[in-house]
Design a protein around this motif. Structure first.
Motif, PDB file in Angstrom:
ATOM      1  N   GLU A 258     -10.001   8.578  60.943  1.00 40.33           N
ATOM      2  CA  GLU A 258      -8.654   8.335  61.473  1.00 40.33           C
ATOM      3  C   GLU A 258      -8.186   6.936  61.065  1.00 40.33           C
ATOM      4  O   GLU A 258      -7.039   6.733  60.683  1.00 40.33           O
ATOM      5  N   LEU A 259      -9.112   5.978  61.142  1.00 39.42           N
ATOM      6  CA  LEU A 259      -8.757   4.606  60.781  1.00 39.42           C
ATOM      7  C   LEU A 259      -8.464   4.493  59.282  1.00 39.42           C
ATOM      8  O   LEU A 259      -7.695   3.623  58.866  1.00 39.42           O
ATOM      9  N   ALA A 262      -4.859   4.954  59.378  1.00 37.23           N
ATOM     10  CA  ALA A 262      -4.135   4.030  60.268  1.00 37.23           C
ATOM     11  C   ALA A 262      -4.185   2.581  59.770  1.00 37.23           C
ATOM     12  O   ALA A 262      -3.255   1.813  60.018  1.00 37.23           O
ATOM     13  N   VAL A 265      -1.129   1.315  58.003  1.00 36.21           N
ATOM     14  CA  VAL A 265       0.131   1.132  58.736  1.00 36.21           C
ATOM     15  C   VAL A 265       0.217  -0.349  59.105  1.00 36.21           C
ATOM     16  O   VAL A 265      -0.537  -0.837  59.949  1.00 36.21           O
ATOM     17  N   LEU A 266       1.123  -1.061  58.460  1.00 40.06           N
ATOM     18  CA  LEU A 266       1.122  -2.518  58.522  1.00 40.06           C
ATOM     19  C   LEU A 266       2.092  -3.067  59.557  1.00 40.06           C
ATOM     20  O   LEU A 266       3.189  -2.519  59.745  1.00 40.06           O
ATOM     21  N   PRO A 267       1.706  -4.172  60.201  1.00 37.50           N
ATOM     22  CA  PRO A 267       2.685  -4.925  60.986  1.00 37.50           C
ATOM     23  C   PRO A 267       3.870  -5.297  60.094  1.00 37.50           C
ATOM     24  O   PRO A 267       3.706  -5.467  58.873  1.00 37.50           O
ATOM     25  N   LYS A 268       5.037  -5.402  60.715  1.00 37.88           N
ATOM     26  CA  LYS A 268       6.264  -5.550  59.935  1.00 37.88           C
ATOM     27  C   LYS A 268       6.242  -6.744  58.972  1.00 37.88           C
ATOM     28  O   LYS A 268       6.661  -6.633  57.822  1.00 37.88           O
ATOM     29  N   PHE A 269       5.754  -7.894  59.437  1.00 40.10           N
ATOM     30  CA  PHE A 269       5.784  -9.078  58.557  1.00 40.10           C
ATOM     31  C   PHE A 269       4.844  -8.896  57.362  1.00 40.10           C
ATOM     32  O   PHE A 269       5.063  -9.503  56.308  1.00 40.10           O
ATOM     33  N   GLU A 271       4.121  -5.712  56.080  1.00 41.45           N
ATOM     34  CA  GLU A 271       4.841  -4.685  55.311  1.00 41.45           C
ATOM     35  C   GLU A 271       5.917  -5.355  54.441  1.00 41.45           C
ATOM     36  O   GLU A 271       6.125  -4.980  53.284  1.00 41.45           O
TER      37      GLU A 271
END
Lengths: 275, 275
Positions: A258-259, A262, A265-269, A271
């Motif tokens: 699963e990881l 996941a 999937v990056l934190p906005k800053f 990304e």
């Protein structure tokens, strides 16, 4: 005597570790090598004053830099590790039953020798018959082995000084040619909290070469900021789209199927550094 | 003069920050309060020697402790923050247009006053007309306000000393009664790297009370290990199953709708703490 190791990759935010003893300290041909025994993280490999790996948290880094690309590739048989003389990446790679051969290309023989002596918990897999050790320059090795590896892992020190040549567009082009048809590349690529421009630069250099380029993150307490990036470049397989439902189960402490998805999937800053 | 702050929540792995100046240092009725200006993280609130928040990285903690529960609840109107005197959580909560009223219940008035004076970048929302400040004991406040809040956020110091009563099963039962019918609770719950048993204990205490209890993680460079856990307890709504496609877009630096779900996908050793 109160002994402390002061790790100052980031000069104004300095991590310090209380130490039981220094097991070895040696100036090698390439760097200042030390293995110390700490109260909090057990034995720790330190190169040029920077913590590389510790007995207590090595699993995060070594599992994530290996299992993410190896489970993305449907049949990884030949794997190259550039750097990684502590053997931690090899240990994880050899958990994959498809793997027939791992080449470890390490420039500094002393790293291997001292890790064999003082860090057997991490380095033991270097003695596996499937592991071949090559002492020499990773850039030269990659250049001389076209179309040879299904997965290439760049497990290097930071992109300042000795390992600088292991980052950047020209090296990634060589990596691309060293990979087999549908090969995958991963490198450790620093912390976006302290070094966002470095992360962005590496990402863009990889993106200029690989059709699929993605960052993923892991929590590593002994690396600056504790939140570390890896960059994956792939010719064909997308790590977020791969079907892992029938992949083998291996023994891990951090990585899970699963990881695997996941972690991309990056934190906005972060990304934003990829845009 | 070379000034350094030495933060030793973990006694054998100590983070140190180079400091420009100490803006305020005061023994309050409850704790040793300091606000210092650091080179690396800008201004920083320090309580009893432990870094609470900094201008540079506060957004991670405050976005994740608020937006995850507020976007899980379909219509959060009344929100309680227990602790959080710096105002950072209130700042994020008030980005949600559904929110009509936020009560901040902080035991130490000095935290609010000094953050208003020295950390206006974080505390400014405390002056918003939707925010009501109550100076007093969170345990008592929660006990006296049954069925009153859609979301309750426990933004406290660590569960040792002053804030100990804000953790544990009996407090979570009070929280449960203070929440409205389908309410949601979140608390900061330490680092699983250094304090796995603490994380496990808090999780089990919350699980004994809430039908849906989940851990989520965020990378916070100024908290020990850099990888921090939050525990969410919910009466009805599952944060991983909520449909976020039509939720409003708010301005964030860390939180995203994709991360809302991905942050609950735990590394294996952390997942094991919840079993």
């Amino acid at each position: 005597m109160d002994l402390w190791l002061r790790e100052s990759q980031i000069s104004d935010a300095v991590m310090t570790y209380k130490i039981k003893q220094t097991l070895i300290r040696k100036k090698t041909k390439y760097q200042d090598l030390a293995i110390v025994d700490t109260y909090c993280f057990g034995k720790m490999l330190v190169l040029d004053g920077i913590v590389q790996t510790t007995v207590k948290d090595e699993y995060v880094y070594h599992e994530m830099i290996t299992h993410v690309p190896l489970f993305t590739h449907p049949n990884p048989q030949k794997v190259l590790v550039v750097g990684g003389g502590d053997g931690g990446a090899v240990k994880e790679i050899l958990k994959h039953p498809t793997v027939e051969r791992v080449v470890l290309c390490e420039i500094d023989q002393e790293v291997i020798e001292q890790c064999r002596k003082y860090l057997p918990e991490i380095s033991f897999a270097l003695d596996d018959p499937r592991c071949e050790i090559f002492i020499g320059d990773g850039i030269k090795y990659v250049h001389e082995h076209k179309n040879s590896f299904d997965v290439i892992i760049v497990d290097s020190t930071d992109p300042f000084g000795a390992a600088e040549g292991l980052f950047g567009r020209s090296f990634y082009k060589e990596i691309d040619e060293c990979l087999t048809e549908n090969g995958i590349f991963v490198a450790q690529t620093e912390t976006p909290f302290y070094l966002p421009e470095v992360v962005k630069g590496i990402y863009n250099d990889a993106k200029a070469v690989f059709p699929i380029t993605k960052l993923f993150m892991a929590g590593i307490p002994t690396y600056p900021s504790g939140f570390w990036s890896f960059t994956l470049g792939s010719k064909k397989y997308d790590p977020q789209k791969v079907d892992l439902s029938s992949s083998v189960n291996i023994n891990t402490k951090y990585y899970t199927k699963e990881l695997h998805k996941a972690c991309f999937v990056l934190p906005k800053f972060i990304e934003n550094l990829t845009k």
